[in-house]
Design a protein around this motif. Structure first.
Motif, PDB file in Angstrom:
ATOM      1  N   ARG A  26       2.301   4.085   0.973  1.00  0.00           N
ATOM      2  CA  ARG A  26       3.244   5.019   1.614  1.00  0.00           C
ATOM      3  C   ARG A  26       4.097   4.321   2.660  1.00  0.00           C
ATOM      4  NH1 ARG A  26      -1.095   9.990   2.413  1.00  0.00           N
ATOM      5  NH2 ARG A  26      -1.228  10.559   0.194  1.00  0.00           N
ATOM      6  N   VAL A  27       3.477   3.438   3.434  1.00  0.00           N
ATOM      7  CA  VAL A  27       4.229   2.697   4.453  1.00  0.00           C
ATOM      8  C   VAL A  27       5.266   1.783   3.790  1.00  0.00           C
ATOM      9  CG1 VAL A  27       4.064   0.923   6.244  1.00  0.00           C
ATOM     10  CG2 VAL A  27       2.412   2.801   6.206  1.00  0.00           C
ATOM     11  N   LEU A  28       4.861   1.079   2.727  1.00  0.00           N
ATOM     12  CA  LEU A  28       5.782   0.184   2.027  1.00  0.00           C
ATOM     13  C   LEU A  28       6.935   0.947   1.388  1.00  0.00           C
ATOM     14  CD1 LEU A  28       3.277  -2.316   0.311  1.00  0.00           C
ATOM     15  CD2 LEU A  28       4.734  -2.722   2.311  1.00  0.00           C
ATOM     16  N   GLN A  29       6.662   2.182   0.962  1.00  0.00           N
ATOM     17  CA  GLN A  29       7.707   3.012   0.357  1.00  0.00           C
ATOM     18  C   GLN A  29       8.491   3.788   1.412  1.00  0.00           C
ATOM     19  OE1 GLN A  29       5.616   5.435  -2.530  1.00  0.00           O
ATOM     20  NE2 GLN A  29       5.558   3.793  -4.046  1.00  0.00           N
ATOM     21  N   LYS A  30       8.193   3.494   2.697  1.00  0.00           N
ATOM     22  CA  LYS A  30       8.860   4.131   3.831  1.00  0.00           C
ATOM     23  C   LYS A  30       8.701   5.654   3.815  1.00  0.00           C
ATOM     24  CE  LYS A  30      12.220   0.391   4.318  1.00  0.00           C
ATOM     25  NZ  LYS A  30      13.649   0.002   4.378  1.00  0.00           N
ATOM     26  N   LYS A  31       7.489   6.081   3.435  1.00  0.00           N
ATOM     27  CA  LYS A  31       7.140   7.496   3.470  1.00  0.00           C
ATOM     28  C   LYS A  31       6.171   7.746   4.613  1.00  0.00           C
ATOM     29  CE  LYS A  31       7.557   8.158  -1.549  1.00  0.00           C
ATOM     30  NZ  LYS A  31       6.817   8.538  -2.787  1.00  0.00           N
ATOM     31  N   HIS A  32       6.052   8.988   4.997  1.00  0.00           N
ATOM     32  CA  HIS A  32       5.089   9.333   6.044  1.00  0.00           C
ATOM     33  C   HIS A  32       3.679   9.025   5.528  1.00  0.00           C
ATOM     34  CE1 HIS A  32       2.727  11.550   8.985  1.00  0.00           C
ATOM     35  NE2 HIS A  32       3.820  11.738   9.697  1.00  0.00           N
ATOM     36  N   PRO A  33       2.885   8.265   6.278  1.00  0.00           N
ATOM     37  CA  PRO A  33       1.560   7.862   5.787  1.00  0.00           C
ATOM     38  C   PRO A  33       0.604   9.015   5.531  1.00  0.00           C
ATOM     39  CG  PRO A  33       1.840   7.308   8.108  1.00  0.00           C
ATOM     40  CD  PRO A  33       3.180   7.711   7.616  1.00  0.00           C
ATOM     41  N   LEU A  34       0.871  10.197   6.096  1.00  0.00           N
ATOM     42  CA  LEU A  34      -0.013  11.343   5.904  1.00  0.00           C
ATOM     43  C   LEU A  34       0.543  12.358   4.908  1.00  0.00           C
ATOM     44  CD1 LEU A  34      -1.148  11.975   9.595  1.00  0.00           C
ATOM     45  CD2 LEU A  34      -2.262  10.584   7.836  1.00  0.00           C
ATOM     46  N   PRO A  84       1.185  13.931   1.395  1.00  0.00           N
ATOM     47  CA  PRO A  84       0.487  13.864   0.103  1.00  0.00           C
ATOM     48  C   PRO A  84       1.365  13.302  -1.002  1.00  0.00           C
ATOM     49  CG  PRO A  84       0.175  16.011   1.155  1.00  0.00           C
ATOM     50  CD  PRO A  84       1.249  15.312   1.931  1.00  0.00           C
ATOM     51  N   ASP A  85       0.749  12.578  -1.932  1.00  0.00           N
ATOM     52  CA  ASP A  85       1.467  12.065  -3.094  1.00  0.00           C
ATOM     53  C   ASP A  85       0.459  11.826  -4.221  1.00  0.00           C
ATOM     54  OD1 ASP A  85       0.113   9.681  -2.513  1.00  0.00           O
ATOM     55  OD2 ASP A  85       1.820   8.808  -1.454  1.00  0.00           O
ATOM     56  N   LYS A  86       0.894  11.121  -5.253  1.00  0.00           N
ATOM     57  CA  LYS A  86       0.007  10.836  -6.390  1.00  0.00           C
ATOM     58  C   LYS A  86      -0.234   9.339  -6.520  1.00  0.00           C
ATOM     59  CE  LYS A  86       0.306  14.869  -9.333  1.00  0.00           C
ATOM     60  NZ  LYS A  86       0.401  15.343 -10.736  1.00  0.00           N
ATOM     61  N   ASN A  87      -0.527   8.690  -5.413  1.00  0.00           N
ATOM     62  CA  ASN A  87      -0.812   7.250  -5.416  1.00  0.00           C
ATOM     63  C   ASN A  87      -2.297   6.939  -5.263  1.00  0.00           C
ATOM     64  OD1 ASN A  87       1.669   5.718  -5.747  1.00  0.00           O
ATOM     65  ND2 ASN A  87       2.350   6.739  -3.882  1.00  0.00           N
ATOM     66  N   HIS A  88      -3.137   7.953  -5.347  1.00  0.00           N
ATOM     67  CA  HIS A  88      -4.574   7.724  -5.221  1.00  0.00           C
ATOM     68  C   HIS A  88      -5.103   6.966  -6.442  1.00  0.00           C
ATOM     69  CE1 HIS A  88      -5.238  10.146  -1.629  1.00  0.00           C
ATOM     70  NE2 HIS A  88      -4.349  10.987  -2.113  1.00  0.00           N
ATOM     71  N   LEU A  89      -6.272   6.372  -6.285  1.00  0.00           N
ATOM     72  CA  LEU A  89      -6.870   5.605  -7.377  1.00  0.00           C
ATOM     73  C   LEU A  89      -7.048   6.458  -8.627  1.00  0.00           C
ATOM     74  CD1 LEU A  89      -9.624   3.637  -5.392  1.00  0.00           C
ATOM     75  CD2 LEU A  89      -7.368   2.806  -6.090  1.00  0.00           C
ATOM     76  N   HIS A  90      -7.505   7.698  -8.433  1.00  0.00           N
ATOM     77  CA  HIS A  90      -7.741   8.542  -9.614  1.00  0.00           C
ATOM     78  C   HIS A  90      -6.433   8.903 -10.314  1.00  0.00           C
ATOM     79  CE1 HIS A  90      -7.584  11.393  -6.135  1.00  0.00           C
ATOM     80  NE2 HIS A  90      -6.879  12.130  -6.954  1.00  0.00           N
ATOM     81  N   HIS A  91      -5.342   9.012  -9.554  1.00  0.00           N
ATOM     82  CA  HIS A  91      -4.050   9.270 -10.184  1.00  0.00           C
ATOM     83  C   HIS A  91      -3.621   8.079 -11.044  1.00  0.00           C
ATOM     84  CE1 HIS A  91      -3.220  12.264  -6.741  1.00  0.00           C
ATOM     85  NE2 HIS A  91      -3.470  12.938  -7.839  1.00  0.00           N
ATOM     86  N   GLN A  92      -3.873   6.871 -10.535  1.00  0.00           N
ATOM     87  CA  GLN A  92      -3.491   5.662 -11.281  1.00  0.00           C
ATOM     88  C   GLN A  92      -4.276   5.547 -12.585  1.00  0.00           C
ATOM     89  OE1 GLN A  92      -0.892   3.736 -10.161  1.00  0.00           O
ATOM     90  NE2 GLN A  92      -0.791   5.356  -8.616  1.00  0.00           N
ATOM     91  N   ILE A  93      -5.562   5.869 -12.541  1.00  0.00           N
ATOM     92  CA  ILE A  93      -6.381   5.773 -13.749  1.00  0.00           C
ATOM     93  C   ILE A  93      -6.013   6.876 -14.735  1.00  0.00           C
ATOM     94  CG2 ILE A  93      -8.754   5.860 -14.637  1.00  0.00           C
ATOM     95  CD1 ILE A  93      -9.676   4.589 -12.026  1.00  0.00           C
ATOM     96  N   LEU A  94      -5.694   8.066 -14.224  1.00  0.00           N
ATOM     97  CA  LEU A  94      -5.257   9.155 -15.110  1.00  0.00           C
ATOM     98  C   LEU A  94      -3.986   8.765 -15.856  1.00  0.00           C
ATOM     99  CD1 LEU A  94      -5.842  12.293 -12.840  1.00  0.00           C
ATOM    100  CD2 LEU A  94      -7.037  11.765 -14.966  1.00  0.00           C
ATOM    101  N   LYS A  95      -3.097   8.008 -15.191  1.00  0.00           N
ATOM    102  CA  LYS A  95      -1.848   7.578 -15.825  1.00  0.00           C
ATOM    103  C   LYS A  95      -2.100   6.639 -16.998  1.00  0.00           C
ATOM    104  CE  LYS A  95       1.009   8.006 -11.646  1.00  0.00           C
ATOM    105  NZ  LYS A  95       1.768   7.261 -10.602  1.00  0.00           N
ATOM    106  N   LEU A  96      -3.273   6.025 -17.017  1.00  0.00           N
ATOM    107  CA  LEU A  96      -3.618   5.119 -18.124  1.00  0.00           C
ATOM    108  C   LEU A  96      -4.064   5.891 -19.363  1.00  0.00           C
ATOM    109  CD1 LEU A  96      -5.582   2.350 -16.165  1.00  0.00           C
ATOM    110  CD2 LEU A  96      -3.204   2.287 -16.941  1.00  0.00           C
ATOM    111  N   GLY A  97      -4.145   7.210 -19.239  1.00  0.00           N
ATOM    112  CA  GLY A  97      -4.487   8.034 -20.401  1.00  0.00           C
ATOM    113  C   GLY A  97      -5.921   8.528 -20.436  1.00  0.00           C
ATOM    114  N   TYR A  98      -6.676   8.262 -19.401  1.00  0.00           N
ATOM    115  CA  TYR A  98      -8.069   8.719 -19.368  1.00  0.00           C
ATOM    116  C   TYR A  98      -8.134  10.184 -18.934  1.00  0.00           C
ATOM    117  CZ  TYR A  98      -9.426   3.814 -19.725  1.00  0.00           C
ATOM    118  OH  TYR A  98      -9.596   2.513 -20.151  1.00  0.00           O
TER     119      TYR A  98
END
Length: 366
Positions: free
Chosen positions: A283-291, A293-307
């Motif tokens: 979030r900091v690197l993307q210049k977004k507020h660190p608090l 909410p978004d879909k950058n959590h680990l489980h979101h990343q694994i879901l994107k892989l099709g699981y």
């Protein structure tokens, strides 16, 4: 009186009190949870106490969110009966989790402002630090730091409580994940506290495993699904953190002197810690507020892989188990070397996941 007669009868059978407490604590907590949840689900449907799906939600139907009520009830009843020393030695513990329970319940029912939840967490932490006297007083040589000034230790204890409570809450994004990780962490603490003969905290950890196992039956159900809500995630997150701070406190005693304790806890809390740091940094690197909410959590990343949700939960829980095992077998390394290994493993895991997600997105576009 009948309960006392039953315990006397079991003692006469020459069964160790430790085993009686273990079996009793697990049984009470488990059955209270699985008996309570169906009633909570029925009330939630009748009164419309449901979580409505939104853009970030991983579910599509309305789901009851009061599973934490059953978790709290199971833990309190079980520990009150089978961990009597917990009440004697940590007089403010039940008061602390009760505060979080009611604030979490209000949030699940009415939605409470984030700052009010933070105040509740600070008050509960204050009760533990100044009431029960449990706090972080040493880094055991991590970064070359040993004994801490009293007030520095107090501030760091506050930070650890707030970070870990909310880190646990953040992983409660898909079915079974928070419960599965909570079970892994609690099992690690059962092993630790029974090895160092702190049976009251061991019973507390057993009660958490029991209520989470009972909760999973419904959290993973398609027909009778329920979420633990903030009521559950805050209470469970607080108790797990309480046990972590207690372990750090005991580890510094001369009779134990577990000099890698701080880094061992990083291995035990691997998924909540890695997920929180990963999301914050992205979030900091993307210049977004660190608090925000978004879909950058680990489980979101694994879901994107099709699981699927269940597959994603299993993968993440296994990863946390692997971290715990690695930490245990490398526990005798110098603390800064062990921390470096944790850091390298964490970065490698996140980098690999990001790479796989990038490749998957590229393949879908071509």
């Amino acid at each position: 009186m009948e309960n006392f007669r039953l315990l006397d009868f079991l003692y006469q059978l020459s069964i160790s009190p430790v085993y009686i407490n273990i079996i009793g604590a697990f049984s009470f907590a488990f059955f209270i949870t699985i008996i309570s949840i169906p009633k909570i689900i029925r009330i939630s449907f009748k009164k419309g106490l449901m979580d409505v799906p939104e853009a970030r939600s991983s579910h599509v139907n309305k789901v009851p969110t009061l599973g934490g009520v059953a978790l709290f009830f199971g833990i309190v009843v079980s520990t009150s009966i089978f961990a009597t020393e917990l009440g004697a030695n940590y007089a403010f513990f039940l008061s602390a989790i009760t505060i979080l329970f009611f604030v979490g319940l209000m949030d699940d029912l009415l939605v409470v402002a984030p700052d009010k939840k933070l105040y509740a967490q600070l008050i509960s932490t204050t009760l533990i630090i100044f009431g029960s006297g449990i706090m972080i007083n040493s880094f055991y040589g991590l970064f070359g730091i040993y004994e801490l000034n009293y007030w520095v230790g107090v501030i760091i204890t506050y930070i650890v409580f707030i970070v870990l409570i909310n880190a646990y809450n953040l992983i409660d994004g898909i079915d079974g994940l928070a419960s599965g990780v909570g079970i892994v962490i609690s099992l690690a603490f059962i092993f630790i506290f029974y090895r160092i003969f702190d049976y009251s905290i061991g019973i507390l950890a057993i009660s958490i495993v029991a209520v989470l196992v009972g909760f999973l039956k419904y959290n993973l159900s398609e027909r009778f699904k329920i979420f633990m809500g903030d009521t559950g995630s805050m209470v469970i997150g607080f108790i797990l953190t309480f046990m972590a701070i207690r372990f750090l406190y005991i580890a510094g005693l001369p009779s134990y002197s577990i000099v890698t304790a701080p880094v061992l806890l990083l291995f035990i809390f691997a998924i909540p810690v890695i997920d929180t740091l990963n999301v914050f940094i992205v979030r900091v690197l993307q210049k977004k507020h660190p608090l925000k909410p978004d879909k950058n959590h680990l489980h979101h990343q694994i879901l994107k892989l099709g699981y699927t949700h269940i597959q994603t939960t299993i993968i993440i829980v296994i990863i946390n188990i692997v971290f715990v095992i690695i930490g245990y077998y490398l526990r005798n390394l110098e603390i800064n070397k062990l921390f470096l290994i944790f850091l390298l493993l964490s970065i490698s895991f996140v980098a690999l996941l990001r790479y796989l997600t990038y490749i998957n997105n590229t393949n879908q576009k071509t």
